[in-house]
Design a protein around this motif. Structure first.
Motif, PDB file in Angstrom:
ATOM      1  N   THR A   1      55.335  14.103  43.914  1.00 23.58           N
ATOM      2  CA  THR A   1      56.063  12.867  43.634  1.00 23.58           C
ATOM      3  C   THR A   1      55.113  11.667  43.570  1.00 23.58           C
ATOM      4  OG1 THR A   1      56.412  12.398  45.972  1.00 23.58           O
ATOM      5  CG2 THR A   1      58.087  13.768  44.855  1.00 23.58           C
ATOM      6  N   GLU A   2      55.618  10.576  43.040  1.00 29.59           N
ATOM      7  CA  GLU A   2      54.836   9.340  43.023  1.00 29.59           C
ATOM      8  C   GLU A   2      54.422   8.945  44.440  1.00 29.59           C
ATOM      9  OE1 GLU A   2      57.630   6.773  41.062  1.00 29.59           O
ATOM     10  OE2 GLU A   2      56.749   7.152  39.090  1.00 29.59           O
ATOM     11  N   ALA A   3      55.348   9.054  45.385  1.00 31.53           N
ATOM     12  CA  ALA A   3      55.057   8.649  46.767  1.00 31.53           C
ATOM     13  C   ALA A   3      53.954   9.514  47.384  1.00 31.53           C
ATOM     14  CB  ALA A   3      56.327   8.729  47.616  1.00 31.53           C
ATOM     15  N   LYS A   4      53.987  10.810  47.126  1.00 38.36           N
ATOM     16  CA  LYS A   4      52.958  11.697  47.686  1.00 38.36           C
ATOM     17  C   LYS A   4      51.593  11.442  47.063  1.00 38.36           C
ATOM     18  CE  LYS A   4      56.008  15.455  49.082  1.00 38.36           C
ATOM     19  NZ  LYS A   4      56.403  16.861  48.829  1.00 38.36           N
ATOM     20  N   VAL A   5      51.577  11.169  45.768  1.00 35.03           N
ATOM     21  CA  VAL A   5      50.305  10.879  45.106  1.00 35.03           C
ATOM     22  C   VAL A   5      49.759   9.538  45.597  1.00 35.03           C
ATOM     23  CG1 VAL A   5      49.187  10.451  42.876  1.00 35.03           C
ATOM     24  CG2 VAL A   5      50.820  12.343  43.129  1.00 35.03           C
TER      25      VAL A   5
ATOM     26  N   LEU B   1      40.747  15.788  43.927  1.00 31.92           N
ATOM     27  CA  LEU B   1      41.504  15.384  45.114  1.00 31.92           C
ATOM     28  C   LEU B   1      42.975  15.732  44.939  1.00 31.92           C
ATOM     29  CD1 LEU B   1      41.595  13.985  47.866  1.00 31.92           C
ATOM     30  CD2 LEU B   1      41.776  11.803  46.669  1.00 31.92           C
ATOM     31  N   LEU B   2      43.519  15.461  43.757  1.00 29.38           N
ATOM     32  CA  LEU B   2      44.911  15.815  43.499  1.00 29.38           C
ATOM     33  C   LEU B   2      45.111  17.328  43.582  1.00 29.38           C
ATOM     34  CD1 LEU B   2      47.792  15.001  42.619  1.00 29.38           C
ATOM     35  CD2 LEU B   2      47.018  15.279  40.254  1.00 29.38           C
ATOM     36  N   LEU B   3      44.205  18.097  43.006  1.00 22.74           N
ATOM     37  CA  LEU B   3      44.353  19.552  42.999  1.00 22.74           C
ATOM     38  C   LEU B   3      44.190  20.179  44.381  1.00 22.74           C
ATOM     39  CD1 LEU B   3      42.533  20.423  39.675  1.00 22.74           C
ATOM     40  CD2 LEU B   3      44.994  20.433  40.123  1.00 22.74           C
ATOM     41  N   ALA B   4      43.623  19.452  45.320  1.00 21.74           N
ATOM     42  CA  ALA B   4      43.503  19.944  46.696  1.00 21.74           C
ATOM     43  C   ALA B   4      44.779  19.704  47.509  1.00 21.74           C
ATOM     44  CB  ALA B   4      42.314  19.275  47.393  1.00 21.74           C
ATOM     45  N   MET B   5      45.690  18.880  46.981  1.00 23.75           N
ATOM     46  CA  MET B   5      46.960  18.613  47.673  1.00 23.75           C
ATOM     47  C   MET B   5      47.673  19.931  47.952  1.00 23.75           C
ATOM     48  SD  MET B   5      50.373  16.680  46.227  1.00 23.75           S
ATOM     49  CE  MET B   5      49.787  15.005  46.321  1.00 23.75           C
ATOM     50  N   GLU B   6      48.234  20.068  49.121  1.00 21.40           N
ATOM     51  CA  GLU B   6      48.966  21.276  49.455  1.00 21.40           C
ATOM     52  C   GLU B   6      50.447  21.074  49.196  1.00 21.40           C
ATOM     53  OE1 GLU B   6      47.998  23.078  53.178  1.00 21.40           O
ATOM     54  OE2 GLU B   6      46.090  23.718  52.349  1.00 21.40           O
TER      55      GLU B   6
ATOM     56  N   ALA C   1      48.356  24.604  38.996  1.00 20.19           N
ATOM     57  CA  ALA C   1      48.132  23.675  37.888  1.00 20.19           C
ATOM     58  C   ALA C   1      46.660  23.330  37.747  1.00 20.19           C
ATOM     59  CB  ALA C   1      48.933  22.398  38.132  1.00 20.19           C
ATOM     60  N   HIS C   2      46.337  22.749  36.609  1.00 21.03           N
ATOM     61  CA  HIS C   2      45.009  22.167  36.434  1.00 21.03           C
ATOM     62  C   HIS C   2      45.196  20.696  36.074  1.00 21.03           C
ATOM     63  CE1 HIS C   2      46.009  23.571  32.322  1.00 21.03           C
ATOM     64  NE2 HIS C   2      45.249  22.582  31.900  1.00 21.03           N
ATOM     65  N   ALA C   3      44.106  19.957  36.074  1.00 23.16           N
ATOM     66  CA  ALA C   3      44.220  18.508  35.882  1.00 23.16           C
ATOM     67  C   ALA C   3      43.106  17.994  34.976  1.00 23.16           C
ATOM     68  CB  ALA C   3      44.164  17.795  37.233  1.00 23.16           C
ATOM     69  N   ARG C   4      43.391  16.867  34.368  1.00 27.91           N
ATOM     70  CA  ARG C   4      42.420  16.102  33.607  1.00 27.91           C
ATOM     71  C   ARG C   4      42.557  14.654  34.068  1.00 27.91           C
ATOM     72  NH1 ARG C   4      38.548  18.080  30.543  1.00 27.91           N
ATOM     73  NH2 ARG C   4      38.751  16.272  29.231  1.00 27.91           N
ATOM     74  N   ALA C   5      41.474  13.922  34.018  1.00 33.50           N
ATOM     75  CA  ALA C   5      41.523  12.537  34.479  1.00 33.50           C
ATOM     76  C   ALA C   5      40.660  11.646  33.607  1.00 33.50           C
ATOM     77  CB  ALA C   5      41.063  12.451  35.931  1.00 33.50           C
TER      78      ALA C   5
ATOM     79  N   ALA D   1      47.258  25.308  47.846  1.00 32.38           N
ATOM     80  CA  ALA D   1      46.621  24.200  47.149  1.00 32.38           C
ATOM     81  C   ALA D   1      47.194  24.097  45.739  1.00 32.38           C
ATOM     82  CB  ALA D   1      45.121  24.396  47.097  1.00 32.38           C
ATOM     83  N   LEU D   2      47.377  22.892  45.282  1.00 35.26           N
ATOM     84  CA  LEU D   2      47.966  22.622  43.980  1.00 35.26           C
ATOM     85  C   LEU D   2      47.185  23.298  42.849  1.00 35.26           C
ATOM     86  CD1 LEU D   2      50.237  21.147  42.537  1.00 35.26           C
ATOM     87  CD2 LEU D   2      48.873  19.067  42.646  1.00 35.26           C
ATOM     88  N   HIS D   3      45.893  23.464  43.015  1.00 34.41           N
ATOM     89  CA  HIS D   3      45.097  24.079  41.946  1.00 34.41           C
ATOM     90  C   HIS D   3      45.510  25.526  41.666  1.00 34.41           C
ATOM     91  CE1 HIS D   3      42.433  26.669  44.362  1.00 34.41           C
ATOM     92  NE2 HIS D   3      42.441  25.677  45.234  1.00 34.41           N
ATOM     93  N   ARG D   4      46.255  26.134  42.583  1.00 35.48           N
ATOM     94  CA  ARG D   4      46.765  27.490  42.345  1.00 35.48           C
ATOM     95  C   ARG D   4      47.914  27.488  41.335  1.00 35.48           C
ATOM     96  NH1 ARG D   4      46.792  30.863  47.029  1.00 35.48           N
ATOM     97  NH2 ARG D   4      47.598  32.415  45.572  1.00 35.48           N
TER      98      ARG D   4
END
Length: 104
Positions: A39-43, A94-99, A8-12, A3-6
């Motif tokens: 990438t932009e496409a994946k997001v 949701l973004l941080l759950a991306m694998e 990075a972290h995020a702010r929105a 998972a991306l959260h491993r």
């Protein structure tokens, strides 16, 4: 895959129907790996179910971070959306759950 959260972290934040997502690497050395994988496409694909129409990514290598601007994802924005939470803040999870593949 992890998972991306491993990595990075995020702010929105939100403005109208536009979501602004910052993705910040825990370790700036992972910047290039994240640049290849998030990438932009994946997001855009990740947010397609919410009606997102485009994504622009701004790279901030000196900060080990990215800024994503996601258009038309908030279903009209805080005052116009019929969903329970029209704010963009919760969408960072949701973004941080991306694998993504594990870095080398």
């Amino acid at each position: 895959m992890i998972a991306l959260h491993r990595l990075a972290h995020a702010r929105a934040g939100d403005k109208g129907n536009r979501l602004n997502l910052s993705l910040i690497a825990h370790d700036p050395a992972q910047f290039e790996h994240l640049a290849r994988e998030v990438t932009e496409a994946k997001v855009l694909a990740l947010f397609a179910h919410r009606g997102a129409t485009s994504v622009r990514r701004y790279d901030l290598p000196g900060l080990g971070a990215f800024n994503f601007v996601v258009e038309d994802v908030l279903q009209g924005g805080v005052n116009g959306a019929l969903n329970l939470d029209g704010h963009g803040k919760t969408l960072s999870f949701l973004l941080l759950a991306m694998e993504v593949p594990e870095p080398d």
